[in-house]
Write a protein that holds these residues in place. Structure first.
Motif, short mmCIF file in Angstrom:
data_model
loop_
_atom_site.label_atom_id
_atom_site.label_comp_id
_atom_site.label_asym_id
_atom_site.label_seq_id
_atom_site.Cartn_x
_atom_site.Cartn_y
_atom_site.Cartn_z
N ILE A 369 5.14 -1.87 1.87
CA ILE A 369 6.07 -0.74 1.70
C ILE A 369 5.48 0.55 2.29
CG2 ILE A 369 7.13 0.78 -0.02
CD1 ILE A 369 7.48 -1.70 -1.78
N VAL A 370 4.20 0.80 1.99
CA VAL A 370 3.53 2.00 2.51
C VAL A 370 3.49 1.96 4.03
CG1 VAL A 370 1.34 3.23 2.63
CG2 VAL A 370 2.16 2.37 0.43
N MET A 371 3.19 0.79 4.57
CA MET A 371 3.15 0.64 6.03
C MET A 371 4.51 0.93 6.64
SD MET A 371 1.39 -0.29 8.72
CE MET A 371 1.72 -0.87 10.39
N GLY A 372 5.56 0.36 6.05
CA GLY A 372 6.90 0.56 6.58
C GLY A 372 7.35 2.00 6.46
N ALA A 373 7.09 2.62 5.30
CA ALA A 373 7.51 4.01 5.10
C ALA A 373 6.79 4.96 6.05
CB ALA A 373 7.24 4.43 3.65
N THR A 374 5.49 4.74 6.25
CA THR A 374 4.72 5.59 7.15
C THR A 374 5.23 5.45 8.58
OG1 THR A 374 2.78 5.35 5.73
CG2 THR A 374 2.41 6.16 7.96
N TRP A 375 5.51 4.22 8.99
CA TRP A 375 6.06 3.98 10.33
C TRP A 375 7.41 4.69 10.49
CZ3 TRP A 375 5.42 1.64 15.10
CH2 TRP A 375 6.59 1.37 15.82
N ASN A 376 8.30 4.48 9.52
CA ASN A 376 9.62 5.11 9.61
C ASN A 376 9.52 6.62 9.72
OD1 ASN A 376 10.88 2.65 9.40
ND2 ASN A 376 11.30 2.81 7.21
N TYR A 377 8.66 7.22 8.91
CA TYR A 377 8.52 8.68 8.92
C TYR A 377 7.97 9.18 10.25
CZ TYR A 377 6.55 13.28 8.02
OH TYR A 377 6.22 14.61 8.11
N ALA A 378 6.86 8.60 10.68
CA ALA A 378 6.18 9.09 11.88
C ALA A 378 7.03 8.92 13.13
CB ALA A 378 4.84 8.37 12.05
N VAL A 379 7.64 7.75 13.27
CA VAL A 379 8.40 7.47 14.50
C VAL A 379 9.75 8.16 14.51
CG1 VAL A 379 9.37 5.63 15.95
CG2 VAL A 379 7.18 5.28 14.78
N SER A 380 10.45 8.14 13.36
CA SER A 380 11.77 8.79 13.34
C SER A 380 11.66 10.29 13.47
CB SER A 380 12.53 8.41 12.06
OG SER A 380 11.86 8.89 10.91
N ALA A 381 10.61 10.89 12.88
CA ALA A 381 10.42 12.34 13.01
C ALA A 381 10.26 12.72 14.49
CB ALA A 381 9.20 12.79 12.22
N ARG A 382 9.53 11.89 15.22
CA ARG A 382 9.26 12.20 16.63
C ARG A 382 10.45 11.87 17.54
NH1 ARG A 382 5.97 15.52 18.93
NH2 ARG A 382 4.36 14.80 17.47
N LEU A 383 11.06 10.70 17.34
CA LEU A 383 12.08 10.23 18.27
C LEU A 383 13.50 10.62 17.88
CD1 LEU A 383 10.76 6.64 19.12
CD2 LEU A 383 10.34 8.80 20.33
N VAL A 384 13.80 10.61 16.58
CA VAL A 384 15.18 10.89 16.15
C VAL A 384 15.42 12.39 16.02
CG1 VAL A 384 16.90 10.50 14.35
CG2 VAL A 384 15.31 8.67 14.96
N TRP A 385 14.55 13.06 15.26
CA TRP A 385 14.76 14.50 15.02
C TRP A 385 13.85 15.39 15.87
CZ3 TRP A 385 15.20 11.05 10.82
CH2 TRP A 385 16.46 11.00 10.24
N ARG A 386 13.02 14.78 16.70
CA ARG A 386 12.15 15.51 17.65
C ARG A 386 11.29 16.56 16.97
NH1 ARG A 386 14.57 14.46 22.70
NH2 ARG A 386 15.59 12.43 22.43
N LYS A 387 10.68 16.20 15.83
CA LYS A 387 9.84 17.13 15.09
C LYS A 387 8.36 16.83 15.38
CE LYS A 387 11.21 19.73 12.38
NZ LYS A 387 11.57 21.14 12.51
#
Length: 387
Positions: A369-387
């Motif tokens: 769960i931690v692995m998945g949540a960290t991946w989702n946060y890091a990648v979506s922040a960069r690619l989806v919301w460009r943060k």
């Protein structure tokens, strides 16, 4: 005040005036900068300026409006006011939003020895500013907090019943976690020596709305703080900015400070939204199974529902400053679901590998769960919301 004015005068650059040129006006730098973070506060600007003129009569002050690109034209009016009064400045922030970040930028833009922060909605009592300034100039403290919860303070007029409960819980939580004796840690009305923020700036978080709590947590324990009571007033005009995002950012700030900045504020909000997604996933799974779908089909549907829910809520809260709209919203949704699908594979892979080596099912599951949540946060922040 005489001592401060004399010190300010000694800091002026020599007047090197070329032959034939007119001499520049001899003006003293301000003793006090009043920082006003704004978003859609156009209706309140003129009244606030008028009140400060009265409250700070005899003080060499300036005002800095830090506006988060308000669609109601707040920054345009502020700049119009500055053309008539050189003591007024305006910083317009484009692509950035958040009270804490606005306050930090406004304070760091000042060269005055003392800086005050006051909201633009006129709920704070500007007549307290001279007394706050006296406390600092007479070296009784480094930070003065306009407090609603000490003698002489009150918050009943400015809070409804719900806000009073939320504020009370938030204050007690912040006092316990941050280990501070300050009773109004949630106050947005305070004054301090500018070097307090200059020194703490690298540790301050630009996300969120509770900048005072951040300053208190980032300053040395020896920093002297004094609270002065004032009566919190009703908003003069406009709409309150308090919402779920404020609460999420406050929780995120507490966690970030406890981990010394290792955990970002936005990651806490992302995890809390993910928790809502888990509940929705289980609910959707149950409904689908009751409707007669196979487990595979029900699980697939529940997963898609949870992903879509997480995207929508994160877009409205965690990444509100970079909110997607229109076609960008649809593209972001598709990209977010793709990222979460990949993280699901990583989750399963990591959890399975750990279980095969350790046989502790709950530890393996938690690691996944931690692995998945960290991946989702890091990648979506960069690619989806460009943060």
């Amino acid at each position: 005040m005489t001592k401060d004015i004399a010190a300010a005068a000694s800091m002026r650059l020599p007047n090197a005036v070329p032959a034939g040129a007119s001499a520049p006006l001899r003006t003293l730098p301000p003793i006090l900068t009043v920082v006003v973070p704004t978003y859609n506060e156009r209706q309140n600007l003129r009244e606030l300026v008028n009140r400060l003129h009265v409250a700070l009569d005899g003080v060499n002050w300036e005002m800095v409006f830090v506006d988060d690109d308000s669609p109601d034209g707040t920054s345009a009016l502020a700049k119009s006011l500055s053309r008539r009064d050189s003591r007024i400045r305006c910083l317009r922030r484009v692509g950035r939003r958040g009270l804490s970040g606005a306050c930090i930028e406004g304070i760091l833009s000042s060269a005055a020895p003392y800086v005050a922060v006051i909201d633009g909605d006129l709920q704070h009592d500007e007549t307290l500013l001279p007394k706050m300034l006296t406390e600092l100039r007479e070296d009784r403290c480094e930070i003065v907090v306009g407090s609603r919860f000490v003698e002489g303070g009150a918050a009943d007029a400015g809070f409804n019943a719900t806000r009073q409960v939320i504020s009370k819980l938030g204050r007690r939580f912040a006092q316990a976690v941050l280990r501070t004796a300050v009773k109004d840690t949630m106050s947005g009305f305070f004054m301090l020596r500018r070097e307090v923020v200059e020194d703490a700036a690298p540790q301050l978080c630009p996300e969120g709305f509770k900048i005072l709590a951040d300053i208190l947590a980032s300053s040395p324990e020896t920093t002297r703080v004094k609270e002065l009571g004032y009566e919190f007033r009703q908003r003069h005009a406009g709409v309150s900015k308090f919402d779920a995002k404020v609460a999420l950012d406050f929780l995120g700030l507490i966690v970030s400070k406890l981990t010394r900045g290792v955990v970002p504020v936005s990651f806490v909000s992302f995890l809390l939204v993910g928790g809502v997604g888990v509940v929705l996933h289980l609910a959707a799974l149950k409904v689908a199974l009751l409707a007669g779908l196979t487990f595979f089909a029900a699980q697939t549907l529940a997963t898609l529902v949870a992903m879509a829910c997480n995207f929508v809520v994160n877009n409205l809260t965690t990444y509100r400053n970079a909110r997607l709209r229109g076609w960008a919203w649809l593209r972001g949704l598709a990209m977010f679901c793709g990222i979460c699908s990949l993280s699901a594979l990583a989750n399963i892979g990591v959890a399975t590998w750990l279980f095969e080596h350790d046989q502790t099912w709950w530890a393996a599951g938690l690691a996944g769960i931690v692995m998945g949540a960290t991946w989702n946060y890091a990648v979506s922040a960069r690619l989806v919301w460009r943060k």
